[in-house]
Design an enzyme around this catalytic site. Structure first.
Site, PDB file in Angstrom:
ATOM      1  N   GLU A   1      12.229   7.006   0.117  1.00 49.04           N
ATOM      2  CA  GLU A   1      10.877   7.251   0.636  1.00 49.04           C
ATOM      3  C   GLU A   1      10.333   5.973   1.222  1.00 49.04           C
ATOM      4  OE1 GLU A   1       7.783   8.591  -1.971  1.00 49.04           O
ATOM      5  OE2 GLU A   1       9.065  10.087  -2.915  1.00 49.04           O
TER       6      GLU A   1
ATOM      7  N   LYS B   1      -3.357  14.369   2.399  1.00 44.76           N
ATOM      8  CA  LYS B   1      -3.450  14.959   3.747  1.00 44.76           C
ATOM      9  C   LYS B   1      -3.615  13.905   4.845  1.00 44.76           C
ATOM     10  CE  LYS B   1      -8.288  16.333   2.990  1.00 44.76           C
ATOM     11  NZ  LYS B   1      -8.315  15.863   1.585  1.00 44.76           N
TER      12      LYS B   1
ATOM     13  N   GLU C   1       9.835   9.384  -9.128  1.00 39.82           N
ATOM     14  CA  GLU C   1       9.203   8.096  -9.429  1.00 39.82           C
ATOM     15  C   GLU C   1       8.746   8.012 -10.883  1.00 39.82           C
ATOM     16  OE1 GLU C   1       6.143   7.085  -6.615  1.00 39.82           O
ATOM     17  OE2 GLU C   1       7.620   6.422  -5.150  1.00 39.82           O
TER      18      GLU C   1
HETATM   19  C1  GAL Z   1       5.282   8.207  -3.677  1.00 37.55           C
HETATM   20  C2  GAL Z   1       5.601   9.591  -4.196  1.00 37.55           C
HETATM   21  C3  GAL Z   1       5.491  10.625  -3.107  1.00 37.55           C
HETATM   22  C4  GAL Z   1       4.245  10.426  -2.313  1.00 37.55           C
HETATM   23  C5  GAL Z   1       4.230   9.037  -1.761  1.00 37.55           C
HETATM   24  C6  GAL Z   1       3.062   8.723  -0.876  1.00 37.55           C
HETATM   25  O1  GAL Z   1       4.857   7.374  -4.703  1.00 37.55           O
HETATM   26  O2  GAL Z   1       6.891   9.633  -4.729  1.00 37.55           O
HETATM   27  O3  GAL Z   1       5.521  11.897  -3.690  1.00 37.55           O
HETATM   28  O4  GAL Z   1       3.141  10.631  -3.129  1.00 37.55           O
HETATM   29  O5  GAL Z   1       4.211   8.127  -2.818  1.00 37.55           O
HETATM   30  O6  GAL Z   1       3.046   7.382  -0.466  1.00 37.55           O
END
Ligand code: GAL
Length: 660
Positions: free
Chosen positions: A305, A354, A150
């Site tokens: 993600e 967490k 990101e």
């Molecule tokens: C994204 C990031 C991840 C994690 C996630 C949590 O922005 O790439 O590593 O932190 O958010 O929502």
């Protein structure tokens, strides 16, 4: 050919085995196999566990987990682990830490603690990327590379001296001479004339507004500086493993990075999307960003993600209600994703995340979350045939980062209320409500394949872009405050709409922003009254015709919306205002373009991808949808025709028969 060599849709998520004792790994991979996980992203933040001292690598644990994953049929998206420089590197080179606009150097202890222009940082990332590529080049689990993480999430820009030097090099390359720079930046204003190349600097915190032309170049530079980090790693990966695709996870509709430019450097686009379950427009915003992802390379992309439930970084982190993880995942598929990946596989026991949800929650397998994880895996297997499918859109929304950066420069515009994301959404919403497919496009792309093109805003518009729009033969709609400045944020001679003047057939004499909380009214020639907020303009028409006028207020009786018919093409409409709901104006342009939509109940989204029609009920009430033709619902195997009833949060994926 899919995005990777893994067949069907990709399902899985970020997996951080280094946060768990090895005894847990066996359970992890067993449960992954049970859920149908076929891809996991590994090592995103593990630089400090992989390179424990300069050039000293500890790959043992990564070898073991990659072997174990492979033994269970799970492929790996291997991160280059460069998103978080390790303590030893920061200790040796404290100067790689980023500096904010006020001159504070940020401390170690979070992530993305690097200056994008730091040669030390870049060299270290390339070294690690090479070591990883050489080690795992032949590993059978490895199917793709995930560079950094990101970009611009925490560190979008750095104001240190190293960045200043890099910025100057970038400026010298762009302008060649100081005269060129002085001219572009309009340094005669407020006594900023530069006489030596050591003088231009990042737009650091200053007593008052900074030079907007300097800021525009700074935004361009900052996007390029991060892209150079990505490209440096990519070059090494391509050298060692030329056949493996390389990507980095985008952040949906993000102002900081020019994703048109970035996407060109990737093998495929991947995106992280975190729609807020508490936001009633979440699915709309997600749809728009997914359409951008699909449009960036005009091919399938990957949702790399998303959150199974709650995130941990909002002030209040609302979980996803039952069915919403599935609904959101299938929405991404509908808009071109070849999979549904999550952050993260197993919920962490420690660290700032967490309480972030995971496919496998703290509570283990006897939980609602885990049951939904299993069910989603099964659904994705049923939908395997969706992979690779493409979407043909007849409508395009234009999006240009230079223009966006100019439009949202602080403290120098008639109003700071014109926000590009909102402008895009205001046009996108009525199209989305009718199930009309939309591409995003940069203004200089060949637009001839579309029937209707909407430019919600082109504050910055070049003569070349104006010529491309003039050459587009279909119906065109241009939003307010367009054609205002050139590439250096200088107002076009004669004012707006500058190079668009002939095409639009009008002049904007004065912007007339509307104060917060105040509404105005415009009336169309057929008598429809529309509410206008935020923005209006004093228009003077050349050869355009007014199709709506202001009623009341300071612009009473003046043109508000115009139309110009072109002898050799569709009409061009211009809005010298911001209607709260542009749907009635849009309906006319759609009709003229011959674009038809579906009649959908509120909250139901319809989206075609290849031979599949996705119907998604984002609402909390059951809804009935009339089907455009018969087919089979891939999720249930039911043959459907006529109409279908969707429970709240439910989805139908109708596979239609090919036309004979
Ligand atoms: C994204 C990031 C991840 C994690 C996630 C949590 O922005 O790439 O590593 O932190 O958010 O929502």
């Amino acid at each position: 050919m899919g995005l990777t060599r893994v067949p069907g849709l990709l399902f899985g998520g970020d997996y951080n085995p280094e946060q768990w004792p090895e005894e847990v790994w066996a359970e992890d991979v067993g449960l992954m196999a049970e859920a149908g996980v076929n891809l996991v992203t590994v090592a995103v933040f593990s630089w400090s566990r992989l390179e424990t001292a300069p050039g000293v690598y500890d790959f043992g644990w990564l070898d073991r987990i990659l072997d174990l994953l492979h033994a269970h049929g799970i492929a790996v998206d291997l991160a280059t682990a460069t998103a978080t420089p390790p303590p030893w590197l920061v200790r040796r080179h404290p100067e790689i830490r980023p500096v904010d606009a006020a001159g504070t150097r940020l401390e170690f202890g979070s992530r993305q603690g690097y200056c994008p222009s730091s040669p030390v940082f870049r060299a270290a990332t390339v070294r690690l990327a090479r070591a990883m590529a050489e080690r795992y080049r032949d590993h059978p689990a490895l199917v793709m590379w995930h560079v950094g993480n990101e970009y611009a999430d925490h560190t979008a820009e750095c104001f240190c001296e190293e960045s200043a030097r890099d910025f100057r090099r970038w400026l010298q390359h762009r302008y060649r001479t100081l005269d060129g720079l002085n001219d572009a930046w309009g340094t005669s204003c407020w006594g900023q004339h530069y006489t030596d190349w050591t003088q231009p600097a990042p737009p650091r915190k200053a007593p008052g507004p900074v030079n907007p032309a300097q800021l525009l170049d700074w935004r361009r530079f900052s996007s390029d500086a991060l892209l150079a980090c990505f490209e440096a790693e990519r070059a090494v990966l391509k050298e060692v493993t030329p056949d493996l695709p390389v990507t980095t996870n985008f952040m949906s509709i993000l102002r900081d990075l020019d994703y048109w430019k970035w996407a060109a450097a990737e093998d495929f686009v991947s995106d992280d999307a975190y729609p807020d379950p508490a936001d009633p427009r979440a699915h709309l915003k997600a749809a728009l960003s997914y359409d951008l992802m699909r449009s960036l390379k005009r091919r399938p992309w990957l949702l790399l993600e998303s959150a199974p439930g709650a995130v941990s970084w909002r002030r209040v982190n609302v979980p996803k209600e039952p069915g919403v993880m599935r609904l959101h995942s299938l929405q991404a598929l509908a808009h071109g994703s070849d999979g549904a990946m999550f952050f993260q596989w197993r919920q962490a026991r420690y660290g700032p995340e967490k309480f972030h949800s995971a496919l496998l929650p703290h509570g283990g397998t006897d939980t609602r979350q885990w049951r939904e994880t299993l069910a989603l895996g099964a659904d994705l297997r049923r939908l395997a045939g969706v992979a690779g499918g493409t979407t043909r859109a007849e409508v395009a929304l234009l999006l240009d980062w230079d223009s966006w950066w100019g439009l949202e420069a602080p403290e120098s515009l008639p109003s700071d209320r014109l926000r590009l994301h909102e402008l895009l959404l205001s046009w996108y919403a009525p199209l989305h409500a009718r199930g009309i497919a939309v591409d995003l496009a940069p203004p200089d792309r060949d637009l001839s394949g579309y029937r209707l093109v909407i430019a919600p805003n082109l504050y910055l518009c070049t003569p070349e872009q104006a010529a491309a729009l003039a050459a587009f033969p279909g119906e065109l709609v241009v939003g307010p405050f367009s054609g205002v400045v050139d590439t250096a944020d200088r107002v076009h001679p004669g004012g707006a709409p500058g190079p668009l003047r002939e095409l639009l057939g009008l002049r904007v004499e004065e912007p007339w922003p509307i104060p917060d909380g105040v509404t105005r009214e415009i009336v169309t020639t057929d008598g429809t009254a529309l509410t206008v907020r935020t923005w209006s303009e004093w228009l003077t028409l050349d050869d355009a015709r007014a199709v709506a006028h202001h009623r009341g207020g300071p612009l009473d009786g003046r043109p508000a919306v115009t139309r110009r018919t072109r002898p050799d093409g569709g009409a061009v409409r211009y809005l010298g205002c911001l209607p709260e709901d542009p749907a009635p104006l849009l309906a006319e342009a759609l009709a003229a373009a011959g674009v038809t939509g579906l009649d959908l109940p509120a909250g139901v989204e319809a989206c075609r991808r290849g031979r599949h029609l996705f119907l998604l009920n984002h609402g909390t009430e059951p809804a009935t949808v009339r089907l455009p033709g018969p087919g089979t619902d891939l999720l249930t195997g039911r043959p459907l025709s006529g109409s279908v009833s969707l429970a709240p949060r439910d989805v139908v994926v109708l596979k239609t028969e090919p036309k004979p």
